[in-house]
Design a protein around this motif. Structure first.
Motif: not given
Length: 308
Positions: A6, A45-46, A48-49, A53, A66-67, A70
């Motif tokens: 993560l 983060l973007e 990884w997803i 976002l 999407l953001g 989340l």
């Protein structure tokens, strides 16, 4: 097993900071990072997803659909993690409590009562930060603060004492004061930590003028009189000089109750005003998860209620 690790907690916290502040620059200020570092963490983060976002524009950063989906989940997860960590630390660590308090409140009000708290809870290690600096509630800072004034955003405020302000002197000085223009008869004492000294004296003095408009005070400048008064290192030093008959002191009722009860000081004028600000107990929302902090808050409230 085998899943991608993560994103780091710091990356998730940065994402939340951008949402809450509305921009990368403001988020950087809050997090103590550069704007480049914030952009880099969001890119992590973007990446990884695998999706965008934020939409970036002149008005700041706005969540994409999407953001927006989340964000609530991340906020809730961080909150639950924070709660769990605080509870775990409190359950296994030495019972400690760090309290921030101003010098005059510590010496004049709290010191005579702390023995009771220590006797009730001998296993709690109480640490005190005494000074006028704003309380630091960071990871290595204080748990609770007794502060004269309002709370900053994000802090809980429990009102403790609603003080009155009035002028005191020694009984000897009070007995020899003239019946008119008495405020001119002795110096106005002050100390280095005193906040809003001139303004408080001026507020009080307006009441004196209401009672004495005859012109005998026309040449008296209360602000200048305060500036010209003796300056002492601490409230305790100023109060000692006042007991010795060296002048007048404008004080808060909670700080001189013992002196007045014992006859060491007297109210030498009838004018009394509500204090502009009150003493409050300040703490972060999660502070009372520390059992020692919760016990101190309950004890402090009982001490205040006992004199109400």
């Amino acid at each position: 097993m085998g899943k991608r690790p993560l994103p780091p907690l710091a990356v998730l916290q940065t994402f939340c900071a951008i949402v809450e502040t509305g921009g990368f620059g403001r988020a950087a200020e809050r997090m103590g990072l550069t704007q480049t570092a914030v952009s880099h963490q969001l890119s992590q983060l973007e990446g990884w997803i695998g999706g965008k976002l934020f939409d970036r524009g002149r008005s700041g950063a706005r969540l994409t659909p999407l953001g927006a989906r989340l964000h609530p989940a991340i906020v809730d997860t961080i909150s639950q993690l924070e709660t769990a960590l605080y509870q775990a630390r409190a359950s296994v660590s030495v019972r400690t409590l760090t309290l921030s308090v101003t010098p005059e409140f510590s010496s004049q009000w709290l010191a005579s009562r702390l023995g009771d708290f220590c006797q009730r809870y001998p296993d709690i290690e109480l640490k005190m930060v005494v000074g006028y600096q704003r309380p630091d509630f960071g990871p290595n800072g204080v748990d609770l603060a007794i502060w004269l004034g309002r709370a900053e955003a994000g802090l809980v405020l429990d009102e403790l004492l609603m003080d009155e302000e009035f002028v005191v002197s020694s009984p000897t000085l009070s007995e020899r004061l003239p019946k008119r223009y008495a405020i001119k008869a002795a110096p106005l004492l002050r100390y280095t930590g005193m906040r809003h000294t001139v303004l408080d004296w001026q507020r009080w003095y307006e009441q004196v003028l209401d009672h004495d408009v005859a012109g005998g005070m026309a040449d008296f400048d209360i602000g200048q009189a305060v500036e010209n008064g003796p300056l002492f290192e601490s409230f305790a030093d100023m109060l000692g000089a006042c007991r010795d008959g060296l002048g007048f002191a404008l004080v808060r009722s909670s700080l001189v109750a013992k002196d007045i009860a014992e006859g060491q000081l007297v109210r030498c004028f009838v004018e009394v005003q509500p204090a502009a600000v009150s003493y409050n107990l300040l703490y972060p929302p999660n502070a009372l998860q520390n059992p020692s902090a919760a016990l101190f808050r309950t004890w402090l409230t009982s001490q205040v209620n006992a004199i109400a």
